[in-house]
Design an enzyme around this catalytic site. Structure first.
Site, mmCIF file in Angstrom:
data_model
loop_
_atom_site.group_PDB
_atom_site.id
_atom_site.type_symbol
_atom_site.label_atom_id
_atom_site.label_comp_id
_atom_site.label_asym_id
_atom_site.label_seq_id
_atom_site.Cartn_x
_atom_site.Cartn_y
_atom_site.Cartn_z
ATOM 1 N N CYS A 2 0.834 -1.189 0.000
ATOM 2 C CA CYS A 2 0.000 0.000 0.000
ATOM 3 C C CYS A 2 0.871 1.242 0.000
ATOM 4 O O CYS A 2 2.083 1.175 0.217
ATOM 5 C CB CYS A 2 -0.909 0.025 1.233
ATOM 6 N N GLY A 28 -0.374 0.360 -5.111
ATOM 7 C CA GLY A 28 -1.653 -0.317 -4.945
ATOM 8 C C GLY A 28 -2.697 0.253 -5.874
ATOM 9 O O GLY A 28 -2.903 1.469 -5.901
ATOM 10 N N ASN A 102 0.266 0.727 5.942
ATOM 11 C CA ASN A 102 0.963 -0.068 4.930
ATOM 12 C C ASN A 102 1.745 -1.151 5.644
ATOM 13 O O ASN A 102 2.588 -0.856 6.498
ATOM 14 C CB ASN A 102 1.918 0.814 4.119
ATOM 15 N N GLY A 103 1.479 -2.404 5.315
ATOM 16 C CA GLY A 103 2.188 -3.509 5.952
ATOM 17 C C GLY A 103 1.261 -4.667 6.231
ATOM 18 O O GLY A 103 0.216 -4.827 5.594
ATOM 19 N N TYR A 259 11.557 -3.872 -6.756
ATOM 20 C CA TYR A 259 10.309 -3.862 -7.518
ATOM 21 C C TYR A 259 9.364 -2.714 -7.197
ATOM 22 O O TYR A 259 8.889 -2.025 -8.091
ATOM 23 C CB TYR A 259 9.589 -5.198 -7.305
#
Length: 505
Positions: A2, A28, A102-103, A259
């Site tokens: 995210c 995302g 985020n996570g 990435y």
């Protein structure tokens, strides 16, 4: 994976948060949300499934009033992809709190049970982010006075850190107080802090997943939020910071640099672009050593993350670099798309081969990584259809053999092509004439060269070592039942939209 953003400003923040989310869209594409605090101390929320440009229309933006707000773009790594699980989440007690995360929490199941049985707090979704919000709210609820002091807020974050495990970078707002942000004690997920001076007396602050969001809005990069550190910005614009973890250590996710992150971002003082160039140097040198007899005519990247890597490989090998694939930019990333069938359909819509660069040539394709192998197999097939004599493939990342539990959607070991397989077996499955992977030590050296102060990285997808030290096979098996493609197909069939009454629909 995210992306999060938060702005504590002196002017309306709705457009700024929207713009920040658009440059974090790569993190995302499933859902997006923005929430602000208006002049009446009320939350204004809009969230829904879709890209940022699809979720927010003019009528939504007009309602998102206020000088403080947070935003989120989501790909579901925990829970379903229902619109009801889009972030930010909200609880009304104490004060009114909203949070974006985020996570992934590795002890979400036991925390859900604890919240209900001990704190009488109900979790209405399958999202671990809603659990995290309620843990934080529960800790704030221990302070019965109003308003809270900075010490109280930091104490609540410290208590939250002691209860939750996993990876998390969070931004939240508390009615009557301000904005807070905090990062897990291992610093697995990125979080940066910036500021923008409006005039001599007024300053705006911003936190985001990547520095590129600061750049876009003209905020000056101050620093990375340290592992375990918390940031508190009051409604009046006063900034407080504190270390809120007992034993913080820097273990940033290595896959961010391979990435996820944009090349123009800096994460933990590391230029993502420079790290990728270094990856190309290391991999190019390995190819030159181990494939010296191969007759490679041209080096072609599989766009876009691998372009800088492939250019450096071509330089090392002394071979021409060509853009052999044309990318349709309006199709989402394939390995983070829900469902294997969607991924398979997406690859050919996403890329088209330029036949002039393949016809009668031995081509070296370069990709950032090979996860499920879906993309690699089809791209090699496309290269042959375009007339390539031989197709070799080089991966800038080592073999991905283990599930990720810290917020990347590749948790099922059985869905990883390298799990339990040697390189030649992988090569045969994807149909390549040759296959080579980056060595893990070389990858670490390539990234660490940009910031030698980082002693170690979170590398679990490559080596199976989970830095939080709480992940066992039982947990991995549990995740597999929730997150493999078959399970997700059932989830999509059963999902019912629940936009919530407070959502600005």
């Amino acid at each position: 994976m995210c992306g999060i953003v938060g702005i504590a400003g002196v002017m309306p923040v709705n457009q700024s948060i929207y713009d920040a989310l658009t440059v974090l869209q790569h993190r995302g594409q499933d859902a997006a949300g923005i929430i602000t605090i208006d002049a009446n101390n009320c939350f204004r929320l809009r969230k829904a499934n879709g890209l940022v440009s699809d979720v927010f229309e003019a009528r939504h933006m007009q309602r998102l009033q206020g000088n403080m707000g947070i935003g989120h773009v989501r790909y579901p790594t925990a829970g379903s992809s229902s619109a009801s699980e889009a972030q930010p989440f909200y609880v009304n007690s104490p004060y009114g709190i909203t949070l974006a995360h985020n996570g992934n929490l590795t002890n979400a199941h036991e925390l859900r049970k604890k919240l209900f049985e001990e704190k009488r707090r109900h979790i209405n979704t399958t999202s671990d982010s809603e659990i995290l919000l309620n843990i934080f709210a529960s800790e704030l609820d221990n302070f019965r006075h109003y308003p809270l002091e900075a010490d109280n807020i930091f104490a609540a974050i410290a208590a939250t850190n002691r209860l939750i495990r996993g990876a998390y970078a969070c931004v939240a707002m508390i009615i009557g107080h301000g904005m807070v942000a905090f990062r897990d004690p291992n610093g697995i997920r990125p979080l940066v802090l910036g500021k923008r001076d409006i005039d001599e007396n007024r300053t705006e602050y911003m936190v985001a997943s990547e520095s590129v969001a600061l750049d876009t809005l003209g905020f000056d990069f101050l620093r990375d939020v340290a592992p375990g550190e918390a940031i508190y910005i009051t409604e009046e614009g006063q900034l407080f910071t504190r270390q809120c973890a007992d034993n913080p250590v820097s273990n940033p996710c290595l896959f961010e640099y391979v990435y996820f992150a944009r090349p123009d971002s800096f994460i933990d003082k590391i230029s993502v672009y420079s790290a990728r160039v270094n990856m190309g140097t290391k991999l190019g040198e390995k190819i030159a050593r181990e494939w010296e007899d191969l007759d490679i005519d041209v080096v072609i990247p599989i766009p876009e993350t691998s372009c800088d890597i492939a250019l450096e490989i071509a330089r090392i090998l002394g071979k021409p670099y060509r853009q052999g694939f044309v990318k349709n930019r309006y199709v989402g990333r394939t390995f983070i798309m829900p469902g294997q069938q969607l991924r398979r359909k997406s690859v050919r819509r996403k890329l088209n081969a330029n036949r002039a660069e393949f016809r009668d040539k031995n081509v070296l394709l370069v990709d950032d990584s090979i996860v499920r192998g879906t993309t690699s197999e089809q791209i090699i097939e496309m290269a042959r259809e375009a007339g390539a004599k031989k197709v070799y493939l080089a991966s800038a990342a080592p073999e991905i053999r283990f599930p990720n539990v810290y917020g990347i959607d590749m948790p099922s070991a059985t869905e990883l092509i390298a799990h339990g397989r040697e390189v030649d077996e992988i090569r045969q499955i994807i149909g390549a004439d040759g296959l080579i992977f980056q060595d893990l030590n070389d990858l670490i050296d390539a990234v660490r060269a940009e910031n030698p102060d980082i002693q170690q990285f979170e590398c679990s997808v490559f080596n199976g070592v989970y830095v939080t030290k709480d992940v066992d096979q039982g947990y991995l098996d549990f995740l597999d039942t929730l997150r493999n493609d078959d399970a997700k197909a059932v989830q999509r069939q059963n999902e019912v939209e629940n936009l919530e009454m407070h959502n600005e629909g």
